[in-house]
Scaffold this motif. Sequence first.
Motif, PDB file in Angstrom:
ATOM      1  N   ALA A  23      33.269  45.089  48.933  1.00  0.00           N
ATOM      2  CA  ALA A  23      33.223  46.367  48.227  1.00  0.00           C
ATOM      3  C   ALA A  23      34.308  46.429  47.153  1.00  0.00           C
ATOM      4  O   ALA A  23      34.061  46.898  46.032  1.00  0.00           O
ATOM      5  CB  ALA A  23      33.386  47.520  49.222  1.00  0.00           C
ATOM      6  N   ARG A  24      35.509  45.971  47.484  1.00  0.00           N
ATOM      7  CA  ARG A  24      36.592  46.004  46.503  1.00  0.00           C
ATOM      8  C   ARG A  24      36.278  45.121  45.307  1.00  0.00           C
ATOM      9  O   ARG A  24      36.547  45.479  44.168  1.00  0.00           O
ATOM     10  CB  ARG A  24      37.914  45.578  47.153  1.00  0.00           C
ATOM     11  N   ARG A  25      35.686  43.961  45.573  1.00  0.00           N
ATOM     12  CA  ARG A  25      35.354  43.061  44.470  1.00  0.00           C
ATOM     13  C   ARG A  25      34.286  43.678  43.562  1.00  0.00           C
ATOM     14  O   ARG A  25      34.370  43.578  42.344  1.00  0.00           O
ATOM     15  CB  ARG A  25      34.876  41.724  45.011  1.00  0.00           C
ATOM     16  N   LEU A  26      33.297  44.329  44.173  1.00  0.00           N
ATOM     17  CA  LEU A  26      32.250  44.947  43.371  1.00  0.00           C
ATOM     18  C   LEU A  26      32.808  46.082  42.518  1.00  0.00           C
ATOM     19  O   LEU A  26      32.430  46.251  41.353  1.00  0.00           O
ATOM     20  CB  LEU A  26      31.123  45.463  44.275  1.00  0.00           C
ATOM     21  N   LEU A  27      33.719  46.873  43.109  1.00  0.00           N
ATOM     22  CA  LEU A  27      34.310  47.982  42.369  1.00  0.00           C
ATOM     23  C   LEU A  27      35.184  47.488  41.219  1.00  0.00           C
ATOM     24  O   LEU A  27      35.291  48.150  40.182  1.00  0.00           O
ATOM     25  CB  LEU A  27      35.136  48.863  43.316  1.00  0.00           C
ATOM     26  N   ALA A  28      35.816  46.327  41.409  1.00  0.00           N
ATOM     27  CA  ALA A  28      36.705  45.800  40.386  1.00  0.00           C
ATOM     28  C   ALA A  28      35.980  44.903  39.392  1.00  0.00           C
ATOM     29  O   ALA A  28      36.602  44.350  38.492  1.00  0.00           O
ATOM     30  CB  ALA A  28      37.840  45.010  41.048  1.00  0.00           C
ATOM     31  N   ARG A  29      34.660  44.782  39.556  1.00  0.00           N
ATOM     32  CA  ARG A  29      33.898  43.906  38.668  1.00  0.00           C
ATOM     33  C   ARG A  29      34.021  44.376  37.217  1.00  0.00           C
ATOM     34  O   ARG A  29      33.834  45.553  36.916  1.00  0.00           O
ATOM     35  CB  ARG A  29      32.432  43.900  39.091  1.00  0.00           C
ATOM     36  N   ALA A  30      34.331  43.438  36.351  1.00  0.00           N
ATOM     37  CA  ALA A  30      34.557  43.780  34.953  1.00  0.00           C
ATOM     38  C   ALA A  30      33.230  43.924  34.226  1.00  0.00           C
ATOM     39  O   ALA A  30      32.349  43.069  34.363  1.00  0.00           O
ATOM     40  CB  ALA A  30      35.401  42.702  34.285  1.00  0.00           C
ATOM     41  N   PRO A  31      33.067  44.997  33.424  1.00  0.00           N
ATOM     42  CA  PRO A  31      31.852  45.107  32.605  1.00  0.00           C
ATOM     43  C   PRO A  31      31.793  43.968  31.586  1.00  0.00           C
ATOM     44  O   PRO A  31      32.818  43.430  31.179  1.00  0.00           O
ATOM     45  CB  PRO A  31      32.027  46.462  31.906  1.00  0.00           C
ATOM     46  N   ARG A  32      30.588  43.633  31.168  1.00  0.00           N
ATOM     47  CA  ARG A  32      30.435  42.549  30.205  1.00  0.00           C
ATOM     48  C   ARG A  32      31.134  42.897  28.886  1.00  0.00           C
ATOM     49  O   ARG A  32      31.004  44.011  28.377  1.00  0.00           O
ATOM     50  CB  ARG A  32      28.952  42.271  29.954  1.00  0.00           C
ATOM     51  N   GLY A  33      31.876  41.931  28.371  1.00  0.00           N
ATOM     52  CA  GLY A  33      32.595  42.139  27.110  1.00  0.00           C
ATOM     53  C   GLY A  33      33.928  42.828  27.259  1.00  0.00           C
ATOM     54  O   GLY A  33      34.551  43.193  26.258  1.00  0.00           O
ATOM     55  N   SER A  34      34.392  43.025  28.492  1.00  0.00           N
ATOM     56  CA  SER A  34      35.637  43.758  28.711  1.00  0.00           C
ATOM     57  C   SER A  34      36.863  42.854  28.544  1.00  0.00           C
ATOM     58  O   SER A  34      36.769  41.629  28.510  1.00  0.00           O
ATOM     59  CB  SER A  34      35.646  44.379  30.106  1.00  0.00           C
ATOM     60  N   TYR A  35      38.016  43.508  28.452  1.00  0.00           N
ATOM     61  CA  TYR A  35      39.305  42.828  28.372  1.00  0.00           C
ATOM     62  C   TYR A  35      40.149  43.251  29.575  1.00  0.00           C
ATOM     63  O   TYR A  35      39.999  44.360  30.101  1.00  0.00           O
ATOM     64  CB  TYR A  35      40.055  43.213  27.089  1.00  0.00           C
ATOM     65  N   GLU A  73      40.698  32.461  36.758  1.00  0.00           N
ATOM     66  CA  GLU A  73      39.605  33.329  37.199  1.00  0.00           C
ATOM     67  C   GLU A  73      38.785  33.818  36.011  1.00  0.00           C
ATOM     68  O   GLU A  73      37.553  33.840  36.044  1.00  0.00           O
ATOM     69  CB  GLU A  73      40.161  34.529  37.982  1.00  0.00           C
ATOM     70  N   VAL A  74      39.475  34.229  34.958  1.00  0.00           N
ATOM     71  CA  VAL A  74      38.794  34.729  33.764  1.00  0.00           C
ATOM     72  C   VAL A  74      37.937  33.638  33.131  1.00  0.00           C
ATOM     73  O   VAL A  74      36.840  33.896  32.625  1.00  0.00           O
ATOM     74  CB  VAL A  74      39.833  35.270  32.759  1.00  0.00           C
ATOM     75  N   ALA A  75      38.431  32.396  33.167  1.00  0.00           N
ATOM     76  CA  ALA A  75      37.678  31.288  32.582  1.00  0.00           C
ATOM     77  C   ALA A  75      36.327  31.101  33.263  1.00  0.00           C
ATOM     78  O   ALA A  75      35.371  30.611  32.645  1.00  0.00           O
ATOM     79  CB  ALA A  75      38.498  29.999  32.678  1.00  0.00           C
ATOM     80  N   ARG A  76      36.233  31.498  34.550  1.00  0.00           N
ATOM     81  CA  ARG A  76      34.986  31.350  35.299  1.00  0.00           C
ATOM     82  C   ARG A  76      34.108  32.604  35.251  1.00  0.00           C
ATOM     83  O   ARG A  76      33.040  32.634  35.864  1.00  0.00           O
ATOM     84  CB  ARG A  76      35.290  30.997  36.761  1.00  0.00           C
ATOM     85  N   ASP A  77      34.590  33.634  34.571  1.00  0.00           N
ATOM     86  CA  ASP A  77      33.883  34.917  34.554  1.00  0.00           C
ATOM     87  C   ASP A  77      33.389  35.204  33.140  1.00  0.00           C
ATOM     88  O   ASP A  77      34.151  35.604  32.258  1.00  0.00           O
ATOM     89  CB  ASP A  77      34.822  36.035  35.024  1.00  0.00           C
ATOM     90  N   ALA A  78      32.094  35.025  32.921  1.00  0.00           N
ATOM     91  CA  ALA A  78      31.523  35.225  31.586  1.00  0.00           C
ATOM     92  C   ALA A  78      31.542  36.678  31.154  1.00  0.00           C
ATOM     93  O   ALA A  78      31.377  36.983  29.963  1.00  0.00           O
ATOM     94  CB  ALA A  78      30.088  34.693  31.561  1.00  0.00           C
ATOM     95  N   ARG A  79      31.737  37.596  32.109  1.00  0.00           N
ATOM     96  CA  ARG A  79      31.744  39.017  31.756  1.00  0.00           C
ATOM     97  C   ARG A  79      33.027  39.430  31.046  1.00  0.00           C
ATOM     98  O   ARG A  79      33.053  40.436  30.352  1.00  0.00           O
ATOM     99  CB  ARG A  79      31.544  39.864  33.016  1.00  0.00           C
ATOM    100  N   VAL A  80      34.110  38.690  31.254  1.00  0.00           N
ATOM    101  CA  VAL A  80      35.401  39.025  30.643  1.00  0.00           C
ATOM    102  C   VAL A  80      35.519  38.321  29.301  1.00  0.00           C
ATOM    103  O   VAL A  80      35.400  37.095  29.214  1.00  0.00           O
ATOM    104  CB  VAL A  80      36.572  38.621  31.562  1.00  0.00           C
ATOM    105  N   GLN A  81      35.774  39.097  28.256  1.00  0.00           N
ATOM    106  CA  GLN A  81      35.863  38.527  26.918  1.00  0.00           C
ATOM    107  C   GLN A  81      37.263  38.010  26.602  1.00  0.00           C
ATOM    108  O   GLN A  81      37.412  37.052  25.836  1.00  0.00           O
ATOM    109  CB  GLN A  81      35.442  39.562  25.873  1.00  0.00           C
ATOM    110  N   GLY A  82      38.289  38.651  27.187  1.00  0.00           N
ATOM    111  CA  GLY A  82      39.632  38.190  26.862  1.00  0.00           C
ATOM    112  C   GLY A  82      40.712  38.980  27.561  1.00  0.00           C
ATOM    113  O   GLY A  82      40.450  39.765  28.479  1.00  0.00           O
TER     114      GLY A  82
END
Length: 570
Positions: A23-35, A73-82
């Motif tokens: 649940a915590r991971r889902l809540l903290a999921r970054a929207p696509r294109g987010s920083y 972690e960010v490198a593996r997450d396509a939803r995070v832009q930077g």
Amino acid sequence: MLGLLLRVGWLVAWVVALPWLVARRLLARAPRGSYLRVEIEGVVDEAPPRPRLWPPAAARPFSLHRLRLLVDEVARDARVQGLVIVLHSLRGGFATATSLRQAIARARAAGKRVVVHLPRGGGTKEAFVGVGADRLLLGPGATLASVGMLASSRYLRGALDRAGIVPDVYAQGRFKTAAERLERSSMSDAQREQLDAVLDRVHADVLAAIVDGRHVDESRARALVDGAPYTGSEAVEAGMADGVAYEDEIPAQLSAEPAKSVVRPADAYLKARTSLRPGALGARRVIAVIRVHGAIVGSPGFPLGSAAVDDRIISAVRIARAHPRVRGVVLHVSSPGGSALASDRIHHELVQLAAEKPLVACMGDVAASGGYYVAVAAHEIVAQPTTVTGSIGVVAARLVIEPLLARFGVATEVLQRGANARLLDPVLPLGDGERRALDRELEHMYRTFVGVVAAGRKRPQEEVEALAQGRVWIGTDAHARGLVDRLGGFEDALEAVRSRIGRGAGRLRVVVLRPPRTPFPVLDPPERKTARGVAELAEVLGQALGVEASLFALRGERVLAWAGDLVLQA
């Protein structure tokens, strides 16, 4: 059997907590294109943060190790832009700044955009970091004072002569200039030579960073440094920055559609991403980090500033050596040295550790003299190009106050037994016999130091002697001369340990080893208040005179392995 039960217990706890973790991971999921927003203020540490239960609200140093975990972690997450790195202030030297630049480069190499925001402006170090990003933003009212570097020393001989205090300095090594400010009224040729070399090398690295980050040639980079300081708009006009913004205006700088630019805290994201892994709840084996930070001292002494107390470090080394969970050790050294005896005792324990487990030394901003002494016990030494190291030599200094006392009509009568008994009093004038005895002591410690380096680096003593004489080296030059093995930071040292451990090393957790604390003398409340007042006064006077207050912790030491006179202001 006990180990198996513990692992089963950890697994059961992880399974029970799994719904909450998901649940915590889902809540903290970054929207696509987010920083993700990273806040840096004050002290920056290479290693993982120390576990702290109390006080819960106490500020911790920013951990570059956690920043690198975030980048992975960010490198593996396509939803995070930077990443948006808000750099309020940076307490540390150029080696720390270099490590931060490397983390930024790592994120960019993974295809992520990095924006550095300097809401309060900054100096050369902050600019050195900021130009490594895709965009550098300043607070509208802030100033970018990227004016270069400065090394200044105040020479006290004239003042001591007027006061009636006679400095008595003994040093082994032509470049061992740690106490020359007491005995001279101007800078020696040796000190000028080594300081010029350090400044030239660091300034070249700053210019190279501007050339690379601002896409200009070297002559333009020099002009940008010489034209500083800049206000926000001036920095943009000159090409040193890309824009000005308050923190709430950063999203507008990230995209042509500010409403779609989402900036979220990085800490919550990283915790959520890593908490799902069973290894985050417990690990059977670890890589330990042992810190040697501050002046190396033989006892806690007066509670003034940070110090590397030999008994505490020795306890940590012995724990790491004996504990079966510790597979390897990173020794993180950020020290200008200190007591020659304390350095030797720590080095001896590290040699025993290295005989049984992989040991790699990672140097911080300064790892010189006694700091280098302890590092050479490691199998490998890693330093940043801008680390200050070397200074293989020893020094002793006394302040004879008899002429001052005589001015006030104070007479000193001395009764002694033993030809060299005057060595027991640090302010009495010495005769020829005592001076020869002190010289012998320094000569012995210097030869021991050279021998320790020769053994650790596996080189003939005559080769080490040519690099010694108290000469300080910047990391790049130390690497070229074989005093360090590779250029890099904490992650490089960690990788070196893992390669020596071999199979399964990539799964080992990294933990900071905290030895039992050596207690200071118990003080009543009025005494504590007085002690704090004296400490604050010593800090102020030390800054005014260019003398490190941590030297007070070394007042009882006769022979020092100390190189604390090479602080660069930027």
